[in-house]
Design an enzyme around this catalytic site. Structure first.
Site: not given
Length: 228
Positions: A83, A194
């Site tokens: 992440c 992302c």
């Protein structure tokens, strides 16, 4: 045998695909040729983007540290976190454990330097851009950064939150428009920064003008585990 700990749940789909990428890229002829992995997909970690944007008072740090400690307590030899936004909390989480914690941003910068890439566009969540940790690290290493304008960042926002996270069809045309916009601004390539976008790129490759940060992290893991 070394054991990898995956600090996941941000989001769950990205975590699942991260492990799938590791498995598919591991040189193995049978189950036993793979390395041991413990995945903790902690979906209870509060929203990172909203906290970083000041839209929520729920700090995700406590749950992230608890997750890292759980992996350490389960005898993992090192931790990886698929992440990018969560790397805004990397320093505090990595310092909470004694085992190595791989850094996706550091590994990406090392790759860019090796390939002599000095100008990159960023396709990331609002939280990542607001936190500024990615841009700061890149710029401190002599890499010029190009960000989408408000119109194109709105496209990224819709793709991540209204399409990918809701398991709806992704407007690839809008994603391509953002890519071209950043290249026109001067980027040599775009960072897929992302992991929700990485999940899409994994199944529908976006082309050679992009560098997927999650793939960079997978490459580092395979090297550390001697499986590259």
């Amino acid at each position: 045998m070394k054991k990898l700990g995956i600090l996941g749940g941000m989001g769950p789909l990205a975590t699942a695909l991260f492990y799938e990428m590791i498995v598919k890229r591991t040189k193995a002829e049978c189950d036993q040729d793979h390395f041991n992995t413990l995945i903790y997909s902690n979906a209870s970690i509060p929203k990172r983007v909203e906290y970083l944007l000041g839209q929520s008072e729920e700090n995700p740090l406590k749950e992230m540290i608890a997750s890292a400690k759980l992996l350490e307590g389960a005898s993992c030899d090192f931790i990886a976190m698929p992440c990018v936004t969560a790397h805004a909390f990397y320093k505090e989480v990595s310092e909470s454990v004694k085992i190595p914690f791989l850094n996706m941003i550091t590994e990406t910068i090392d790759y860019l330097k090796k390939e002599n890439i000095k100008r990159v566009g960023i396709m990331a969540s609002d939280g990542t851009l607001s936190a500024g940790h990615l841009q700061k690290n890149l710029e401190e290493n002599g890499i010029e950064v190009f960000l989408p304008d408000s119109k194109n960042q709105a496209r990224i926002r819709r793709i991540i939150y209204d399409e990918i996270k809701k398991n709806k069809k992704v407007s690839r045309l809008n994603l391509v428009k953002v890519q071209k916009h950043l290249i026109r601004k001067g980027a040599q390539l775009n960072l897929i920064a992302c992991t929700d976008l990485s999940a899409y790129n994994f199944e529908h490759p976006l082309g050679s003008k992009n560098l997927d940060m999650m793939e960079v992290l997978v490459t580092k893991i395979l090297k550390v585990m001697g499986k590259n």
